[in-house]
Write a protein that holds these residues in place. Structure first.
Motif, PDB file in Angstrom:
ATOM      1  N   SER A  63      35.775  37.755  36.336  1.00  0.00           N
ATOM      2  CA  SER A  63      35.416  37.238  37.753  1.00  0.00           C
ATOM      3  C   SER A  63      35.475  38.440  38.490  1.00  0.00           C
ATOM      4  CB  SER A  63      36.626  36.285  38.133  1.00  0.00           C
ATOM      5  OG  SER A  63      36.616  36.007  39.318  1.00  0.00           O
ATOM      6  N   ARG A  65      34.914  38.558  41.639  1.00  0.00           N
ATOM      7  CA  ARG A  65      35.389  38.231  42.798  1.00  0.00           C
ATOM      8  C   ARG A  65      36.880  38.424  42.847  1.00  0.00           C
ATOM      9  NH1 ARG A  65      33.725  32.479  44.211  1.00  0.00           N
ATOM     10  NH2 ARG A  65      33.223  32.458  41.941  1.00  0.00           N
ATOM     11  N   SER A  66      37.527  38.502  41.453  1.00  0.00           N
ATOM     12  CA  SER A  66      39.079  38.810  41.643  1.00  0.00           C
ATOM     13  C   SER A  66      39.387  40.151  41.589  1.00  0.00           C
ATOM     14  CB  SER A  66      39.528  38.245  40.435  1.00  0.00           C
ATOM     15  OG  SER A  66      40.705  38.503  39.961  1.00  0.00           O
ATOM     16  N   SER A  69      41.087  41.126  38.147  1.00  0.00           N
ATOM     17  CA  SER A  69      39.711  41.365  37.116  1.00  0.00           C
ATOM     18  C   SER A  69      39.303  42.702  37.298  1.00  0.00           C
ATOM     19  CB  SER A  69      38.744  40.303  37.170  1.00  0.00           C
ATOM     20  OG  SER A  69      39.023  38.961  36.379  1.00  0.00           O
TER      21      SER A  69
END
Length: 137
Positions: A63, A65-66, A69
């Motif tokens: 992800s 956006r994380s 991550s």
């Protein structure tokens, strides 16, 4: 393709293979498991298949956006480098279509050919093929 454990099936698959690709989730458990996989691959190279090469590590369930991550992907890249292998540029993004395809017992290209998962896997295949051209597989 092997189960996500380092049992007899995985060792046999590595013994029969010229190249291996290590899928790793963008999570802490996968980071820890890389060391075990590396040790297993080295044992296979030493005792049963001297020709085995680990082509690289593929990050899955990513992800972008994380922050977590992204940080874990960087740590996995560092670990891949320590292992003497590469981290593939392609990331397989977290994608519900992949889970649905598994449930329907179909490949992602049949189930949802325009999904992010299908796009990511197509990009990964291209990356592996370009690696093969460089290495003259």
């Amino acid at each position: 393709d092997c189960p996500p454990s380092l049992g007899v099936l995985s060792v046999n698959a590595l013994t029969a293979s010229d190249y291996g690709i290590i899928p790793a989730g963008a999570d802490a458990f996968s980071l820890q498991a890389l060391e075990q996989i590396h040790d297993t691959a080295q044992a296979v190279q030493k005792y049963t298949n001297k020709e085995l090469q680990i082509m690289g590590v593929l990050i899955c369930r990513y992800s972008g956006r994380s922050i977590l991550s992204r940080e874990l992907a960087e740590m996995i890249g560092d670990k891949a480098q320590e292992m003497g292998t590469m981290l593939f540029n392609t990331r397989i993004r977290e994608n519900i279509s992949i889970k649905e395809a598994q449930q329907m017992q179909q490949d992602i290209f049949t189930y949802a050919p325009r999904s992010n998962g299908a796009v990511d896997y197509r990009n990964f295949v291209q990356e592996v093929l370009s690696y093969g051209n460089k290495e003259n597989i």
